[in-house]
Design a protein around this motif. Structure first.
Motif, PDB file in Angstrom:
ATOM      1  N   ARG A  46       0.852  -1.191   0.000  1.00  0.00           N
ATOM      2  CA  ARG A  46       0.000   0.000   0.000  1.00  0.00           C
ATOM      3  C   ARG A  46       0.890   1.244   0.000  1.00  0.00           C
ATOM      4  NH1 ARG A  46      -5.206   0.464   1.582  1.00  0.00           N
ATOM      5  NH2 ARG A  46      -4.705   2.564   0.900  1.00  0.00           N
ATOM      6  N   ILE A  47       1.552   1.476  -1.113  1.00  0.00           N
ATOM      7  CA  ILE A  47       2.477   2.614  -1.184  1.00  0.00           C
ATOM      8  C   ILE A  47       2.131   3.537  -2.352  1.00  0.00           C
ATOM      9  CG2 ILE A  47       4.403   1.550   0.063  1.00  0.00           C
ATOM     10  CD1 ILE A  47       5.635   0.786  -2.650  1.00  0.00           C
ATOM     11  N   GLU A  48       0.878   3.482  -2.797  1.00  0.00           N
ATOM     12  CA  GLU A  48       0.440   4.418  -3.843  1.00  0.00           C
ATOM     13  C   GLU A  48       0.366   5.831  -3.264  1.00  0.00           C
ATOM     14  OE1 GLU A  48      -1.557   2.257  -2.288  1.00  0.00           O
ATOM     15  OE2 GLU A  48      -3.152   3.545  -1.498  1.00  0.00           O
ATOM     16  N   ILE A 146       8.499  10.420 -11.093  1.00  0.00           N
ATOM     17  CA  ILE A 146       9.466   9.415 -10.653  1.00  0.00           C
ATOM     18  C   ILE A 146       9.026   8.850  -9.305  1.00  0.00           C
ATOM     19  CG2 ILE A 146      11.882   8.987 -10.030  1.00  0.00           C
ATOM     20  CD1 ILE A 146      12.674  11.288 -11.889  1.00  0.00           C
ATOM     21  N   ASP A 147       8.706   7.530  -9.297  1.00  0.00           N
ATOM     22  CA  ASP A 147       8.154   6.919  -8.075  1.00  0.00           C
ATOM     23  C   ASP A 147       8.420   5.415  -8.064  1.00  0.00           C
ATOM     24  OD1 ASP A 147       6.772   6.719  -5.690  1.00  0.00           O
ATOM     25  OD2 ASP A 147       4.802   6.626  -6.633  1.00  0.00           O
ATOM     26  N   ALA A 148       9.647   5.000  -8.357  1.00  0.00           N
ATOM     27  CA  ALA A 148       9.979   3.564  -8.343  1.00  0.00           C
ATOM     28  C   ALA A 148      10.997   3.314  -7.219  1.00  0.00           C
ATOM     29  CB  ALA A 148      10.509   3.135  -9.701  1.00  0.00           C
ATOM     30  N   ASP A 149      12.007   2.480  -7.460  1.00  0.00           N
ATOM     31  CA  ASP A 149      13.030   2.208  -6.448  1.00  0.00           C
ATOM     32  C   ASP A 149      13.825   3.498  -6.202  1.00  0.00           C
ATOM     33  OD1 ASP A 149      13.741   1.741  -9.192  1.00  0.00           O
ATOM     34  OD2 ASP A 149      15.695   1.039  -8.509  1.00  0.00           O
ATOM     35  N   LYS A 150      14.100   3.739  -4.937  1.00  0.00           N
ATOM     36  CA  LYS A 150      14.704   5.029  -4.556  1.00  0.00           C
ATOM     37  C   LYS A 150      16.214   5.082  -4.837  1.00  0.00           C
ATOM     38  CE  LYS A 150      10.553   5.563  -3.419  1.00  0.00           C
ATOM     39  NZ  LYS A 150       9.687   6.040  -4.513  1.00  0.00           N
ATOM     40  N   GLU A 151      16.861   3.911  -4.844  1.00  0.00           N
ATOM     41  CA  GLU A 151      18.313   3.860  -5.061  1.00  0.00           C
ATOM     42  C   GLU A 151      18.704   4.463  -6.405  1.00  0.00           C
ATOM     43  OE1 GLU A 151      16.327   1.530  -4.003  1.00  0.00           O
ATOM     44  OE2 GLU A 151      17.202   0.623  -2.201  1.00  0.00           O
ATOM     45  N   LEU A 172       9.135  14.326  -8.314  1.00  0.00           N
ATOM     46  CA  LEU A 172       9.744  13.220  -7.567  1.00  0.00           C
ATOM     47  C   LEU A 172       8.918  12.959  -6.317  1.00  0.00           C
ATOM     48  CD1 LEU A 172      12.225  11.310  -7.018  1.00  0.00           C
ATOM     49  CD2 LEU A 172      13.220  13.242  -5.772  1.00  0.00           C
ATOM     50  N   ASP A 173       8.397  11.723  -6.183  1.00  0.00           N
ATOM     51  CA  ASP A 173       7.660  11.357  -4.972  1.00  0.00           C
ATOM     52  C   ASP A 173       8.654  11.002  -3.874  1.00  0.00           C
ATOM     53  OD1 ASP A 173       5.313  10.911  -3.468  1.00  0.00           O
ATOM     54  OD2 ASP A 173       5.296   8.774  -3.939  1.00  0.00           O
ATOM     55  N   ASN A 174       8.184  11.009  -2.666  1.00  0.00           N
ATOM     56  CA  ASN A 174       8.952  10.549  -1.499  1.00  0.00           C
ATOM     57  C   ASN A 174      10.215  11.368  -1.280  1.00  0.00           C
ATOM     58  OD1 ASN A 174       7.899   7.698  -3.047  1.00  0.00           O
ATOM     59  ND2 ASN A 174       7.108   8.194  -1.036  1.00  0.00           N
ATOM     60  N   ALA A 175      10.107  12.668  -1.525  1.00  0.00           N
ATOM     61  CA  ALA A 175      11.278  13.549  -1.491  1.00  0.00           C
ATOM     62  C   ALA A 175      11.800  13.815  -0.086  1.00  0.00           C
ATOM     63  CB  ALA A 175      10.938  14.864  -2.192  1.00  0.00           C
ATOM     64  N   SER A 217      -1.804  10.318   5.803  1.00  0.00           N
ATOM     65  CA  SER A 217      -1.915   8.936   6.273  1.00  0.00           C
ATOM     66  C   SER A 217      -0.660   8.118   5.966  1.00  0.00           C
ATOM     67  CB  SER A 217      -3.146   8.278   5.664  1.00  0.00           C
ATOM     68  OG  SER A 217      -3.123   8.411   4.265  1.00  0.00           O
ATOM     69  N   LYS A 218       0.174   8.574   5.025  1.00  0.00           N
ATOM     70  CA  LYS A 218       1.431   7.871   4.762  1.00  0.00           C
ATOM     71  C   LYS A 218       2.584   8.479   5.569  1.00  0.00           C
ATOM     72  CE  LYS A 218       2.612   6.534   0.558  1.00  0.00           C
ATOM     73  NZ  LYS A 218       2.892   6.827  -0.882  1.00  0.00           N
ATOM     74  N   GLY A 219       2.258   9.367   6.507  1.00  0.00           N
ATOM     75  CA  GLY A 219       3.291   9.951   7.357  1.00  0.00           C
ATOM     76  C   GLY A 219       3.932  11.173   6.732  1.00  0.00           C
TER      77      GLY A 219
HETATM   78 MG    MG Z   1       6.003   6.915  -3.848  1.00  0.00          MG
END
Ligand code: MG
Ligand code: SAH
Ligand code: DHB
Length: 229
Positions: A46-48, A146-151, A172-175, A217-219
């Motif tokens: 659940r990381i959408e 961009i929202d795949a593997d972070k490495e 860029l997601d998860n910045a 909700s995803k922090g």
């Molecule tokens: Mg993401």
């Protein structure tokens, strides 16, 4: 530092505000719950993106009248559907996904949303597909998410700039990655990837950018947004 003596919010507050904002401004997100449920039933993570972030993607696509969108990281197609919904008539999202099963589930949800002719999923390691897109002389993209593997984020950023038209938008997601980006010596490869990605954006001669922190909700996380000059 809080303004006007307002206490800092708690996670419970952030969750409640997210529900209010989504119900008030993004009621159409209700229609996409089945997309997340389908992925969940398949045991996918659940990381959408959150509904209010998905709507931001749709709005950005609409605001720049995008016809060609590139997504790196499809999962169950939730963000793909938001991106595709904002396209101009005849537009396409090309979405890159490593896992064949994720791509299958996403394709089902995209078809169920009536968007089959607006999205194309390419299965394989995104770095390979990006190289192929470059070699095949694919038409340049107007917006890249961009929202795949972070490495691999630093490499995705370089590839994205190459595949983008001047004036394109890069997101860029998860910045913020729960603040883990602050530690340059982190043992978390994902945190290092995000941090190096932000540094790569900051010094890239063809990018001008900012990032915003987000809660919900995803922090604690964030979106970085760049313009390709
Ligand atoms: Mg993401
Ligand atoms: N954008 C989606 C979430 C993507 S989650 C949404 O918001 O709905 C990240 C996805 O990237 C996962 O499906 C994972 O399988 C995929 N992924 C991981 N490594 C990858 C790689 N090297 N190439 C392409 N996709 C990759
Ligand atoms: C997580 C969240 C994401 O948006 C993502 O792309 C990958 C992982 C997470 O919370 O673990």
């Amino acid at each position: 530092m809080a303004i006007n003596n307002h206490p800092p919010g708690t996670q419970t507050d952030f969750d409640a505000v997210e529900v209010f904002l989504t119900e008030t401004l993004v009621p159409e997100a209700r229609n996409l719950r089945a997309v997340v449920e389908r992925a969940d039933d398949e045991g996918m993570p659940r990381i959408e993106v959150m509904p209010n972030h998905g709507k931001l993607l749709e709005l950005l696509v609409q605001m720049i009248h995008a016809r060609r969108v590139l997504e790196i990281g499809t999962l169950g197609g939730y963000s793909t559907i938001w991106l595709a919904s904002g396209l101009q008539p005849g537009g396409t999202v090309v979405s890159l996904e490593l896992e064949p099963r994720h791509a299958e589930v996403a394709a089902e949800s995209i078809a169920a949303a009536g968007l089959r002719d607006r999205a194309e999923i390419r299965v394989g390691p995104a770095l390979d597909t990006l190289t192929e897109l470059g070699r095949s002389g694919a038409d340049p993209f107007d917006l890249i998410f961009i929202d795949a593997d972070k490495e691999n984020i630093p490499a995705y950023i370089d590839a994205a700039v190459e595949l983008a038209r001047p004036g394109a938008v890069l997101i860029l997601d998860n910045a913020v990655w729960h603040g883990a980006i602050l530690n340059p010596d982190s043992a978390d490869e994902a945190a290092i990837g995000v941090r190096r990605g932000l540094e790569a954006i900051g010094r890239h001669p063809r990018l001008t950018a900012t990032a915003i922190q987000t809660v919900g909700s995803k922090g604690w996380d964030g979106f970085a947004i760049a313009l390709v000059t």
